[in-house]
Design a protein around this motif. Structure first.
Motif, PDB file in Angstrom:
ATOM      1  N   ILE A   2       0.844  -1.195   0.000  1.00 57.71           N
ATOM      2  CA  ILE A   2       0.000   0.000   0.000  1.00 57.71           C
ATOM      3  C   ILE A   2       0.877   1.242   0.000  1.00 57.71           C
ATOM      4  O   ILE A   2       1.848   1.340   0.740  1.00 57.71           O
ATOM      5  N   ARG A   3       0.533   2.186  -0.825  1.00 58.29           N
ATOM      6  CA  ARG A   3       1.178   3.491  -0.854  1.00 58.29           C
ATOM      7  C   ARG A   3       0.096   4.566  -0.756  1.00 58.29           C
ATOM      8  O   ARG A   3      -1.094   4.273  -0.840  1.00 58.29           O
ATOM      9  N   TYR A   4       0.527   5.810  -0.561  1.00 57.15           N
ATOM     10  CA  TYR A   4      -0.409   6.909  -0.335  1.00 57.15           C
ATOM     11  C   TYR A   4      -0.097   8.055  -1.289  1.00 57.15           C
ATOM     12  O   TYR A   4       1.022   8.173  -1.797  1.00 57.15           O
ATOM     13  N   ILE A   5      -1.086   8.894  -1.519  1.00 61.85           N
ATOM     14  CA  ILE A   5      -0.922  10.046  -2.393  1.00 61.85           C
ATOM     15  C   ILE A   5      -0.906  11.315  -1.549  1.00 61.85           C
ATOM     16  O   ILE A   5      -1.780  11.529  -0.702  1.00 61.85           O
ATOM     17  N   LEU A   6       0.116  12.133  -1.770  1.00 65.38           N
ATOM     18  CA  LEU A   6       0.267  13.394  -1.051  1.00 65.38           C
ATOM     19  C   LEU A   6      -0.220  14.540  -1.931  1.00 65.38           C
ATOM     20  O   LEU A   6       0.215  14.678  -3.082  1.00 65.38           O
ATOM     21  N   GLN A   7      -1.111  15.362  -1.395  1.00 67.73           N
ATOM     22  CA  GLN A   7      -1.632  16.514  -2.114  1.00 67.73           C
ATOM     23  C   GLN A   7      -1.715  17.714  -1.170  1.00 67.73           C
ATOM     24  O   GLN A   7      -1.545  17.586   0.046  1.00 67.73           O
ATOM     25  N   VAL A   8      -1.998  18.870  -1.744  1.00 70.44           N
ATOM     26  CA  VAL A   8      -2.247  20.065  -0.936  1.00 70.44           C
ATOM     27  C   VAL A   8      -3.711  20.080  -0.530  1.00 70.44           C
ATOM     28  O   VAL A   8      -4.598  19.835  -1.346  1.00 70.44           O
ATOM     29  N   GLU A   9      -3.970  20.348   0.741  1.00 67.86           N
ATOM     30  CA  GLU A   9      -5.343  20.461   1.224  1.00 67.86           C
ATOM     31  C   GLU A   9      -5.849  21.866   0.906  1.00 67.86           C
ATOM     32  O   GLU A   9      -5.334  22.858   1.410  1.00 67.86           O
ATOM     33  N   ASP A 188      10.641   6.583  -0.280  1.00 69.73           N
ATOM     34  CA  ASP A 188       9.578   7.183   0.525  1.00 69.73           C
ATOM     35  C   ASP A 188       8.749   8.219  -0.225  1.00 69.73           C
ATOM     36  O   ASP A 188       7.664   8.589   0.231  1.00 69.73           O
ATOM     37  N   MET A 189       9.230   8.706  -1.353  1.00 66.96           N
ATOM     38  CA  MET A 189       8.443   9.624  -2.162  1.00 66.96           C
ATOM     39  C   MET A 189       8.918   9.546  -3.605  1.00 66.96           C
ATOM     40  O   MET A 189      10.122   9.523  -3.870  1.00 66.96           O
ATOM     41  N   THR A 190       7.961   9.492  -4.524  1.00 69.41           N
ATOM     42  CA  THR A 190       8.300   9.501  -5.938  1.00 69.41           C
ATOM     43  C   THR A 190       7.124  10.080  -6.704  1.00 69.41           C
ATOM     44  O   THR A 190       6.062  10.328  -6.140  1.00 69.41           O
ATOM     45  N   HIS A 191       7.324  10.290  -7.998  1.00 69.61           N
ATOM     46  CA  HIS A 191       6.259  10.800  -8.857  1.00 69.61           C
ATOM     47  C   HIS A 191       6.006   9.778  -9.946  1.00 69.61           C
ATOM     48  O   HIS A 191       6.930   9.393 -10.675  1.00 69.61           O
ATOM     49  N   VAL A 198       3.568   9.942  -4.799  1.00 67.05           N
ATOM     50  CA  VAL A 198       3.304   8.685  -4.097  1.00 67.05           C
ATOM     51  C   VAL A 198       4.274   8.582  -2.923  1.00 67.05           C
ATOM     52  O   VAL A 198       5.488   8.719  -3.103  1.00 67.05           O
ATOM     53  N   ILE A 199       3.754   8.369  -1.714  1.00 62.38           N
ATOM     54  CA  ILE A 199       4.604   8.300  -0.530  1.00 62.38           C
ATOM     55  C   ILE A 199       4.419   6.965   0.200  1.00 62.38           C
ATOM     56  O   ILE A 199       3.414   6.287   0.053  1.00 62.38           O
ATOM     57  N   THR A 219      -5.296   7.195   0.401  1.00 60.95           N
ATOM     58  CA  THR A 219      -4.743   5.895   0.013  1.00 60.95           C
ATOM     59  C   THR A 219      -4.670   5.791  -1.503  1.00 60.95           C
ATOM     60  O   THR A 219      -5.640   6.084  -2.192  1.00 60.95           O
ATOM     61  N   CYS A 220      -3.532   5.402  -2.000  1.00 60.61           N
ATOM     62  CA  CYS A 220      -3.369   5.237  -3.446  1.00 60.61           C
ATOM     63  C   CYS A 220      -4.225   4.056  -3.909  1.00 60.61           C
ATOM     64  O   CYS A 220      -4.180   2.973  -3.306  1.00 60.61           O
ATOM     65  N   PRO A 221      -5.014   4.231  -4.957  1.00 62.28           N
ATOM     66  CA  PRO A 221      -5.874   3.141  -5.417  1.00 62.28           C
ATOM     67  C   PRO A 221      -5.111   1.999  -6.093  1.00 62.28           C
ATOM     68  O   PRO A 221      -5.678   0.940  -6.343  1.00 62.28           O
ATOM     69  N   ILE A 222      -3.830   2.215  -6.362  1.00 58.39           N
ATOM     70  CA  ILE A 222      -3.007   1.197  -7.007  1.00 58.39           C
ATOM     71  C   ILE A 222      -2.333   0.337  -5.948  1.00 58.39           C
ATOM     72  O   ILE A 222      -1.709   0.859  -5.017  1.00 58.39           O
ATOM     73  N   GLU A 223      -2.442  -0.969  -6.074  1.00 55.42           N
ATOM     74  CA  GLU A 223      -1.719  -1.865  -5.184  1.00 55.42           C
ATOM     75  C   GLU A 223      -0.412  -2.259  -5.859  1.00 55.42           C
ATOM     76  O   GLU A 223      -0.403  -2.804  -6.965  1.00 55.42           O
ATOM     77  N   PHE A 224       0.693  -1.959  -5.218  1.00 51.60           N
ATOM     78  CA  PHE A 224       2.007  -2.213  -5.792  1.00 51.60           C
ATOM     79  C   PHE A 224       2.540  -3.557  -5.319  1.00 51.60           C
ATOM     80  O   PHE A 224       2.329  -3.972  -4.168  1.00 51.60           O
TER      81      PHE A 224
END
Length: 230
Positions: A2-9, A188-191, A198-199, A219-224
């Motif tokens: 599982i990975r997560y997506i970082l965005q600006v709130e 820990d972080m990539t694009h 993706v974090i 939560t990133c919808p992609i399972e890696f």
């Protein structure tokens, strides 16, 4: 994995109010940083680049406070922005990011002027389209849209992303099956294209424990999966 997506709130819980202001860089020291002729998606700016002199402002006028009431740990841009994948962040957010394994990331010093006080800030610059972590021999892809959602039925593979997008006849893709090289586990972080930033769960936990503001994590919808474990 599982990975997560970082965005600006940007919006409040009701989705209709800009909770945090964006930052305007029109008066920064290094004007070349916001020159739209310069593409910094795949290359960094000069070491001496300075974002000193940013100031907060709200998007639009109707219903928004005319004077920003707060600055936070991660901001979006207003009016002008660098032509690259960059966000203004606080000093404490920078301190957290520096503790993690984030290749292709650089920080530029700067400041935010708010209520006649100048606060130290930084701009983080993440190079985009970091596809070296993808195991193309095992991954498959499908056409997507700008929201990162499936937008087609054709499933393709390829030796690199150029081959994949040629087969899809579209520059926008998402994973149908995401198989990554083993080193991806430590990143820990990539694009990754339209997915965005993706974090790792490690970084997600550190951000949440620090109660950083202006940050949105989903939560990133992609399972890696790792190629050495499938």
């Amino acid at each position: 994995m599982i990975r997560y997506i970082l965005q600006v709130e940007l919006l409040d819980n009701n989705g209709n109010y800009y909770l945090y202001p964006a930052l305007n860089p029109q008066s920064i020291e290094s004007q070349n940083a916001i020159d739209r002729k310069n593409n910094y998606n795949k290359t960094f700016m000069a070491d001496e680049t300075s974002f000193k002199g940013m100031f907060p402002a709200y998007i639009g006028e109707g219903g928004f406070p005319k004077i920003p009431h707060v600055i936070c740990d991660m901001h979006n841009w207003i009016v002008r922005k660098p032509y690259g994948f960059m966000y203004p962040i606080s000093a404490r957010f920078k301190e957290i990011l520096e503790k993690f394994n984030i290749p292709n990331l650089k920080f530029y010093p700067g400041s935010v002027i708010w209520k006649d006080i100048e606060y130290p800030y930084y701009v983080f610059h993440l190079l985009i389209r970091q596809f070296d972590y993808i195991d193309f021999s095992k991954s498959t892809f499908i056409q997507g849209n700008i929201d990162g959602q499936k937008d087609g039925e054709l499933i393709v593979n390829g030796n690199n992303m150029d081959e994949v997008t040629d087969k899809l006849d579209s520059p926008i893709w998402i994973f149908e099956k995401a198989i990554m090289k083993p080193e991806f586990e430590t990143i820990d972080m990539t694009h990754l294209g339209v997915i965005g930033i993706v974090i790792s769960e490690r970084l997600k936990n550190a951000i949440e424990e620090a109660n950083l503001t202006g940050v949105k994590i989903t939560t990133c919808p992609i399972e890696f999966h790792l190629s050495n474990k499938v």
